[in-house]
Write a protein that holds these residues in place. Sequence first.
Motif, PDB file in Angstrom:
ATOM      1  N   ARG B 258     -41.973  17.400   5.981  1.00  0.00           N
ATOM      2  CA  ARG B 258     -41.857  18.160   4.703  1.00  0.00           C
ATOM      3  C   ARG B 258     -40.701  17.828   3.990  1.00  0.00           C
ATOM      4  O   ARG B 258     -40.890  18.124   2.529  1.00  0.00           O
ATOM      5  CB  ARG B 258     -41.532  19.654   5.512  1.00  0.00           C
ATOM      6  CG  ARG B 258     -42.776  20.262   6.008  1.00  0.00           C
ATOM      7  CD  ARG B 258     -42.543  21.668   6.366  1.00  0.00           C
ATOM      8  NE  ARG B 258     -43.983  22.303   6.539  1.00  0.00           N
ATOM      9  CZ  ARG B 258     -43.975  23.692   6.675  1.00  0.00           C
ATOM     10  NH1 ARG B 258     -42.988  24.585   6.963  1.00  0.00           N
ATOM     11  NH2 ARG B 258     -45.336  24.267   6.897  1.00  0.00           N
ATOM     12  N   ARG B 259     -39.627  17.068   4.362  1.00  0.00           N
ATOM     13  CA  ARG B 259     -38.872  16.766   3.468  1.00  0.00           C
ATOM     14  C   ARG B 259     -39.105  15.573   2.640  1.00  0.00           C
ATOM     15  O   ARG B 259     -39.086  15.486   1.419  1.00  0.00           O
ATOM     16  CB  ARG B 259     -37.547  15.981   4.366  1.00  0.00           C
ATOM     17  CG  ARG B 259     -36.290  15.769   3.491  1.00  0.00           C
ATOM     18  CD  ARG B 259     -35.261  15.025   4.053  1.00  0.00           C
ATOM     19  NE  ARG B 259     -34.203  14.679   3.267  1.00  0.00           N
ATOM     20  CZ  ARG B 259     -33.246  15.421   2.779  1.00  0.00           C
ATOM     21  NH1 ARG B 259     -33.222  16.500   3.480  1.00  0.00           N
ATOM     22  NH2 ARG B 259     -32.513  15.135   1.830  1.00  0.00           N
ATOM     23  N   LEU B 262     -41.662  17.134  -0.027  1.00  0.00           N
ATOM     24  CA  LEU B 262     -40.833  18.119  -1.065  1.00  0.00           C
ATOM     25  C   LEU B 262     -40.376  16.943  -2.061  1.00  0.00           C
ATOM     26  O   LEU B 262     -40.260  17.245  -3.192  1.00  0.00           O
ATOM     27  CB  LEU B 262     -39.877  18.960  -0.387  1.00  0.00           C
ATOM     28  CG  LEU B 262     -40.458  20.326   0.229  1.00  0.00           C
ATOM     29  CD1 LEU B 262     -39.489  20.788   1.031  1.00  0.00           C
ATOM     30  CD2 LEU B 262     -41.160  20.931  -0.775  1.00  0.00           C
ATOM     31  N   ARG B 263     -39.735  15.941  -1.426  1.00  0.00           N
ATOM     32  CA  ARG B 263     -38.916  15.046  -2.129  1.00  0.00           C
ATOM     33  C   ARG B 263     -40.011  14.365  -3.106  1.00  0.00           C
ATOM     34  O   ARG B 263     -39.801  14.220  -4.376  1.00  0.00           O
ATOM     35  CB  ARG B 263     -38.394  13.795  -1.258  1.00  0.00           C
ATOM     36  CG  ARG B 263     -37.720  12.623  -1.985  1.00  0.00           C
ATOM     37  CD  ARG B 263     -37.444  11.431  -1.055  1.00  0.00           C
ATOM     38  NE  ARG B 263     -37.181  10.298  -1.849  1.00  0.00           N
ATOM     39  CZ  ARG B 263     -38.422   9.577  -2.260  1.00  0.00           C
ATOM     40  NH1 ARG B 263     -39.349   9.900  -2.180  1.00  0.00           N
ATOM     41  NH2 ARG B 263     -37.979   8.275  -2.798  1.00  0.00           N
ATOM     42  N   ASN B 264     -41.221  14.125  -2.689  1.00  0.00           N
ATOM     43  CA  ASN B 264     -42.425  13.589  -3.552  1.00  0.00           C
ATOM     44  C   ASN B 264     -42.832  14.510  -4.611  1.00  0.00           C
ATOM     45  O   ASN B 264     -43.104  14.128  -5.767  1.00  0.00           O
ATOM     46  CB  ASN B 264     -43.474  12.914  -2.829  1.00  0.00           C
ATOM     47  CG  ASN B 264     -43.282  11.762  -1.829  1.00  0.00           C
ATOM     48  OD1 ASN B 264     -42.195  10.946  -2.257  1.00  0.00           O
ATOM     49  ND2 ASN B 264     -44.138  11.322  -0.989  1.00  0.00           N
ATOM     50  N   VAL B 266     -40.879  16.800  -5.859  1.00  0.00           N
ATOM     51  CA  VAL B 266     -39.967  17.167  -6.878  1.00  0.00           C
ATOM     52  C   VAL B 266     -39.979  15.979  -7.956  1.00  0.00           C
ATOM     53  O   VAL B 266     -40.224  15.999  -9.339  1.00  0.00           O
ATOM     54  CB  VAL B 266     -38.538  17.135  -6.476  1.00  0.00           C
ATOM     55  CG1 VAL B 266     -37.458  16.869  -7.372  1.00  0.00           C
ATOM     56  CG2 VAL B 266     -38.376  18.437  -5.715  1.00  0.00           C
ATOM     57  N   LEU B 267     -40.270  14.871  -7.451  1.00  0.00           N
ATOM     58  CA  LEU B 267     -40.337  13.589  -8.122  1.00  0.00           C
ATOM     59  C   LEU B 267     -41.733  13.543  -9.183  1.00  0.00           C
ATOM     60  O   LEU B 267     -41.779  13.424 -10.320  1.00  0.00           O
ATOM     61  CB  LEU B 267     -40.473  12.114  -7.427  1.00  0.00           C
ATOM     62  CG  LEU B 267     -39.282  11.464  -7.287  1.00  0.00           C
ATOM     63  CD1 LEU B 267     -39.783  10.394  -6.059  1.00  0.00           C
ATOM     64  CD2 LEU B 267     -38.688  10.971  -8.510  1.00  0.00           C
TER      65      LEU B 267
END
Lengths: 322, 322
Positions: B258-259, B262-264, B266-267
């Motif tokens: 999930r981290r 979520l990082r992807n 946001v990008l």
Amino acid sequence: MTDDASLAQRLLDGDRRALARGISLVEDDDPQGWALVREVYPRTGSATVVGITGAPGSGKSTLIAALVRNRREAERTVAVLSIDPSSPFSQGALLGDRIRLTEHFLDRGVFIRSMANRGALGGLSEATLQAALLMDAAGRDDVLLETVGVGQAEVDVIDHADTVVLVLVPGSGDSVQALKAGVMEIPDIIVVNKADHPLTETMVREIRGTLSLAPQEGWRVPIVKTQATRGEGVEELVEKMLAHREHLEAQGTLSERRRRNLRNEVLALATSRLRRKLEAEMREDPGFQELIDEVVERRLDPATAAGRILEREGVTSPEVRT
Amino acid sequence: MTDDASLAQRLLDGDRRALARGISLVEDDDPQGWALVREVYPRTGSATVVGITGAPGSGKSTLIAALVRNRREAERTVAVLSIDPSSPFSQGALLGDRIRLTEHFLDRGVFIRSMANRGALGGLSEATLQAALLMDAAGRDDVLLETVGVGQAEVDVIDHADTVVLVLVPGSGDSVQALKAGVMEIPDIIVVNKADHPLTETMVREIRGTLSLAPQEGWRVPIVKTQATRGEGVEELVEKMLAHREHLEAQGTLSERRRRNLRNEVLALATSRLRRKLEAEMREDPGFQELIDEVVERRLDPATAAGRILEREGVTSPEVRT
């Protein structure tokens, strides 16, 4: 800079080693590569750029080899750029029935190059576009771009082509379904390869039915049956490619299409460059990490985090503030 | 703002109309939609999000209908978000053999929504992610995302899922070839639907062979045979989905995944937002038009133009200057 200048000059003179070197620089994301493209760019635009797309296993490499032979017989110089990691062009193409590709490796009128799939699609399509421009500047009459294109992933790359050829084989159900459903964009020419398969006619009928439902302005998408391994149908394919080119020129749409392509390329380059910059900063900058931590902990939503990141980059994005 | 607050509250209370309204706001790119997601985001993260991907015609909608029935029998609430423009979910699903989907329209424990394909994939995947978050916040136990995914086009969307299910049918040659060639990412579960087809076993063997070559850490990708129209194999599929979930939790990789997701996200949100901004400005700003003119006239290369555009946006991009 002297080195660069002479590299550019040699490339413009059609030197194969200069072209190979230039593409490596671009592929390595070397600033000299970008400088080289900048320098030779005014000499681009003469090549006929054809995108050849299809699933792995559709035989498009063999078809390209046959096209190369045909184009060489017409005394045109050819460059092939493969960005299909599963293509024989990408894998050396030296063994077994791939031997037919090697004849071209010895022909100075043929330049073959594959780009490694570098995971980040943005980076890859950036480099591919630059490489295609270098091939064009090096005076190649025909530039053939080989892409996987099962879906629309390579859309940025194929955008660079004046003519797009989709290669299907009987049994490539997914692509036909995707065409039918309007999920995949209609190409300029459709090839049904391996046309000795008993289901060929069924497939041609199915494609024809699909095309009859699609809005077609001016250009009627032809379906060409080929058996690439035996060279059958290749001449007809070339005829259709030339006819499409003529159509574009007659309609004055070639320049329109190229304008749209170049506009999309500039946009794609700008966004993929920003994305790579953000990715690099995200790895190094603790501020970014904290932002992601907040998102993971559900304290900050992804869209607001995205807005903050753009703000950090200096981009004003009014639509983020509500 | 009072309206928004109450909309958020109603959505968090599980009100279906509030959820529908919220998704419409997000789909219309209305600032209230973004504000709503921001407000309810702290209450997301509880739903089990499963991405179900496959070519048009693979029967994934029927499979989803069967999954919904199964999950309802287990007394779980379900939301389905379809971003396949060719899906019956997207087309109303009211006629003929699609009648089986309509049973769910009357069930308050089921929420079905499709997103129109708005051409710009960036915009679509942005809106989809926000819609999935709203479904999560509205307390749905299971969120099922239906995507076309012939290639990797929907990759941003599927990135949002904890578990990815790829649906194939015997004859879906392209997807299997793409898996085989390493062009398509290996999903968590593979379904061979329409498993009464005579070529089913051949296909299962082929997939198994492909999987045996792929690096598999920990989780062994199961192949489940289904006949969605008759509900056969659906129970086994649910078991595998639960097993995958358990595996993620046991390994502690759910939070890791999930981290990364979520990082992807946001990008992806940051870049697609920038792209949309650039596209809007390009249409209106004569400065942009002139820049493109220069590119079209081969006086300025695309990469330099991209760099200038980023500079105009205030983004410093050192790698552009050479």
